[in-house]
Design an enzyme around this catalytic site. Structure first.
Site, PDB file in Angstrom:
ATOM      1  CG  HIS A  21      22.346  75.261  16.331  1.00  0.00           C
ATOM      2  ND1 HIS A  21      22.759  74.180  15.595  1.00  0.00           N
ATOM      3  CD2 HIS A  21      21.147  74.900  16.878  1.00  0.00           C
ATOM      4  CE1 HIS A  21      21.866  73.205  15.696  1.00  0.00           C
ATOM      5  NE2 HIS A  21      20.873  73.617  16.446  1.00  0.00           N
ATOM      6  CE  LYS A  45      16.574  61.915  22.613  1.00  0.00           C
ATOM      7  NZ  LYS A  45      16.440  63.301  22.989  1.00  0.00           N
ATOM      8  NE  ARG A  94      13.886  75.602  14.684  1.00  0.00           N
ATOM      9  CZ  ARG A  94      14.495  74.456  14.906  1.00  0.00           C
ATOM     10  NH1 ARG A  94      15.322  73.983  14.014  1.00  0.00           N
ATOM     11  NH2 ARG A  94      14.264  73.787  16.001  1.00  0.00           N
ATOM     12  CB  SER A 131      20.893  69.522  13.202  1.00  0.00           C
ATOM     13  OG  SER A 131      21.444  70.591  13.903  1.00  0.00           O
TER      14      SER A 131
HETATM   15  P1  ADP Z   1      17.667  71.171  15.603  1.00  0.00           P
HETATM   16  O1  ADP Z   1      18.649  72.150  15.103  1.00  0.00           O
HETATM   17  O2  ADP Z   1      17.731  69.861  14.837  1.00  0.00           O
HETATM   18  O3  ADP Z   1      16.278  71.683  15.699  1.00  0.00           O
HETATM   19  P2  ADP Z   1      18.844  71.193  18.277  1.00  0.00           P
HETATM   20  O4  ADP Z   1      18.397  70.402  19.459  1.00  0.00           O
HETATM   21  O5  ADP Z   1      20.281  71.054  17.945  1.00  0.00           O
HETATM   22  O6  ADP Z   1      17.958  70.727  17.080  1.00  0.00           O
HETATM   23  O7  ADP Z   1      18.517  72.724  18.474  1.00  0.00           O
HETATM   24  C1  ADP Z   1      18.817  73.318  19.687  1.00  0.00           C
HETATM   25  C2  ADP Z   1      18.074  74.605  19.831  1.00  0.00           C
HETATM   26  O8  ADP Z   1      18.635  75.547  18.922  1.00  0.00           O
HETATM   27  C3  ADP Z   1      16.593  74.529  19.471  1.00  0.00           C
HETATM   28  O9  ADP Z   1      15.817  74.200  20.570  1.00  0.00           O
HETATM   29  C4  ADP Z   1      16.323  75.944  19.058  1.00  0.00           C
HETATM   30  O10 ADP Z   1      16.108  76.709  20.220  1.00  0.00           O
HETATM   31  C5  ADP Z   1      17.622  76.415  18.471  1.00  0.00           C
HETATM   32  N1  ADP Z   1      17.630  76.401  17.021  1.00  0.00           N
HETATM   33  C6  ADP Z   1      17.928  75.378  16.205  1.00  0.00           C
HETATM   34  N2  ADP Z   1      17.895  75.769  14.913  1.00  0.00           N
HETATM   35  C7  ADP Z   1      17.551  77.078  14.927  1.00  0.00           C
HETATM   36  C8  ADP Z   1      17.324  78.070  13.907  1.00  0.00           C
HETATM   37  N3  ADP Z   1      17.437  77.767  12.615  1.00  0.00           N
HETATM   38  N4  ADP Z   1      17.004  79.305  14.314  1.00  0.00           N
HETATM   39  C9  ADP Z   1      16.865  79.582  15.616  1.00  0.00           C
HETATM   40  N5  ADP Z   1      17.061  78.704  16.607  1.00  0.00           N
HETATM   41  C10 ADP Z   1      17.394  77.477  16.283  1.00  0.00           C
END
Ligand code: ADP
Length: 169
Positions: A21, A45, A94, A131
């Site tokens: 993130h 949620k 990803r 996450s």
């Molecule tokens: P999670 O991390 O569990 O996929 P989130 O809803 O917190 O879920 O993620 C928010 C956004 O952050 C995702 O839609 C994606 O765009 C981005 N994101 C999450 N993890 C990554 C990563 N490892 N690399 C790039 N972008 C990411």
């Protein structure tokens, strides 16, 4: 009329914030004048961390970026964007598996409001990082240091220990 400030949101649940993130937020902060990290605070949620806890962690993690701030949103992201004069949504991609859903969501959002979605390819070292996976691995004692900030690791370890204690009492 559109403001001349190029403002973007990085939306997510951030339960908890990972280095993946932070990488996307950091790169968005180079591309836009202002970036709002928009934390979904939807009560239905079940989360490991409360909305306030998730927002506090993000504020700490984003202190290094002067043009980034953290806010919560409930309901439609496009409504939040309209209310806050935001015209871009930044999402990290990803893998191809992210693409189908993200494309559909981007097209839906642009049909609801005048908003562009900007896809940023994940840095290879974070392409497996989510996450949910971090929580799962940490729950079973796996080493997730290096995947999340150190202070988040401490909070995660403490929260999982609390949950373990609750479950065994
Ligand atoms: P999670 O991390 O569990 O996929 P989130 O809803 O917190 O879920 O993620 C928010 C956004 O952050 C995702 O839609 C994606 O765009 C981005 N994101 C999450 N993890 C990554 C990563 N490892 N690399 C790039 N972008 C990411």
């Amino acid at each position: 009329m559109r403001s001349t400030v190029r403002r973007a949101v990085c939306p997510g649940s951030f339960d908890p914030v990972t280095n993946g993130h932070i990488d996307i937020i950091s790169r968005a902060s180079f591309l836009f004048d202002e970036v709002v990290v928009a934390v979904g605070v939807n009560k239905s949620k079940s989360r490991l961390f409360s909305a306030d806890e998730r927002m506090d962690m993000l504020s700490e993690a984003c202190r290094q970026f002067p043009n980034v701030r953290v806010d919560g949103f409930a309901g439609l992201l496009t409504s939040y964007c309209q209310e806050h004069d935001v015209h871009a949504i930044v999402k990290g991609l990803r893998a191809v598996s992210d693409f189908d859903y993200e494309l559909q969501m981007a097209q839906m959002n642009s049909s609801l409001a005048e908003i562009e979605t900007v896809f940023v390819p994940t840095s290879p070292e974070y392409s497996f990082l989510a996450s949910s996976l971090v929580k799962e691995v940490a729950t079973f004692g796996g080493d997730v240091s290096g995947l999340i900030p150190d202070f988040v690791l401490e909070l995660l370890t403490a929260r999982l220990a609390e949950r373990n204690q609750e479950a065994s009492s």
